[in-house]
Enzyme design. Structure first.
Site, PDB file in Angstrom:
ATOM      1  N   GLU A  70      80.010  85.966  14.739  1.00  0.00           N
ATOM      2  CA  GLU A  70      78.740  85.286  14.513  1.00  0.00           C
ATOM      3  C   GLU A  70      77.574  85.922  15.267  1.00  0.00           C
ATOM      4  OE1 GLU A  70      79.438  80.783  13.478  1.00  0.00           O
ATOM      5  OE2 GLU A  70      80.572  81.273  15.289  1.00  0.00           O
ATOM      6  N   ASP A 108      79.220  78.465   3.502  1.00  0.00           N
ATOM      7  CA  ASP A 108      80.013  77.715   2.525  1.00  0.00           C
ATOM      8  C   ASP A 108      79.267  76.449   2.148  1.00  0.00           C
ATOM      9  OD1 ASP A 108      81.158  75.291   4.243  1.00  0.00           O
ATOM     10  OD2 ASP A 108      81.347  77.086   5.491  1.00  0.00           O
TER      11      ASP A 108
END
Length: 251
Positions: free
Chosen positions: A16, A211
């Site tokens: 990340e 998502d």
């Protein structure tokens, strides 16, 4: 002589932020139990202290506390990484800068209203306007300049944090009903914001949609982070390249 901006940078996973730290110089590392804090510099303008916290509110709060305690000169604490879309118009690679965060699983009723953090007596936490405006402007400028090719136009909104990976549409809809302005869901940001608020340090939460927080979320998430690791640093660099306009430098 003005001291370099000192940015504290956290993500739940190496993917990340981008696990390759070769873009930093003068690297060092300190161990705090199983938490490693990496320190380095980006050019002559920025010092960085960064760590990967692990998933969830407790891990994120622990990492934020350790990071801030390790060096009181940190000017700004940023938590970045991926998130699930709560707003149905959001898609993968959309960038969301939190203009507010909430702990969606905080519920101390009847002593406090739902979502209220007792220590701060607030349901939602907002970043300092000057820092938020700087980051929002920097991201938009970077996108317009083509520095964020592949990322969507940055936007802002409410991000909710809780110790649950949301992949159930019914659960997501319940959250939307309770928080009509909700844009994204994740597992760390609001915990880091609480620590920063209590420590008196400015903070930002910056997320990229991985998502749809739906039945396909787990597979979408796993596939996305493999791609995202290769691009994650570009999002951070978009801010670093515009660090001369931070509230700290303009004060």
């Amino acid at each position: 002589m003005t001291q370099p901006l000192h940015l504290g940078l956290l993500g739940a996973m190496p993917e990340e932020i981008g696990s390759d730290l070769s873009h930093l110089k003068d690297l060092s590392c300190s161990d705090h139990g199983d938490l490693k804090i990496h320190r380095g510099s980006w050019g002559d303008e920025v010092r960085l202290s960064l760590a990967w916290s692990g998933w969830g509110k407790v891990s994120a709060a622990r990492a934020a506390t350790r990071l801030l305690a390790s060096d009181p000169s940190i000017d700004l604490l940023v938590f970045t990484g991926v998130a699930g879309a709560a707003d149905p118009i959001l898609r993968q690679w959309d960038v969301v800068l939190a203009d507010a965060v909430v702990q969606h699983d905080m519920d101390a009723r009847p002593l406090f209203t739902r979502f209220t953090v007792p220590a701060l007596k607030k349901e939602q936490l907002q970043p300092q306007p000057a820092w938020f405006n700087w980051a929002e402007t920097a991201l938009r400028e970077a996108h317009s300049a083509g520095d964020l090719d592949g990322f969507a136009q940055p936007s802002s909104g409410l991000i909710a944090t809780g110790d649950r990976f949301i992949s159930n549409p019914a659960v997501l809809q319940t959250l939307r009903n309770a928080l009509p302005d909700l844009r994204a869901v994740e597992m760390e940001g609001a915990a880091v914001a609480q620590v920063a608020e209590q420590e008196g340090v400015p903070w930002l939460v910056l997320r990229v949609i991985s998502d749809g927080a739906d039945a396909a979320a787990a597979q979408s998430f796993e596939d996305f982070v493999k791609l995202y690791e290769k691009q994650a640093w570009r999002l951070i660099e978009a801010l670093l390249q515009r660090c001369n306009n931070t509230p700290r430098h303009c004060a």
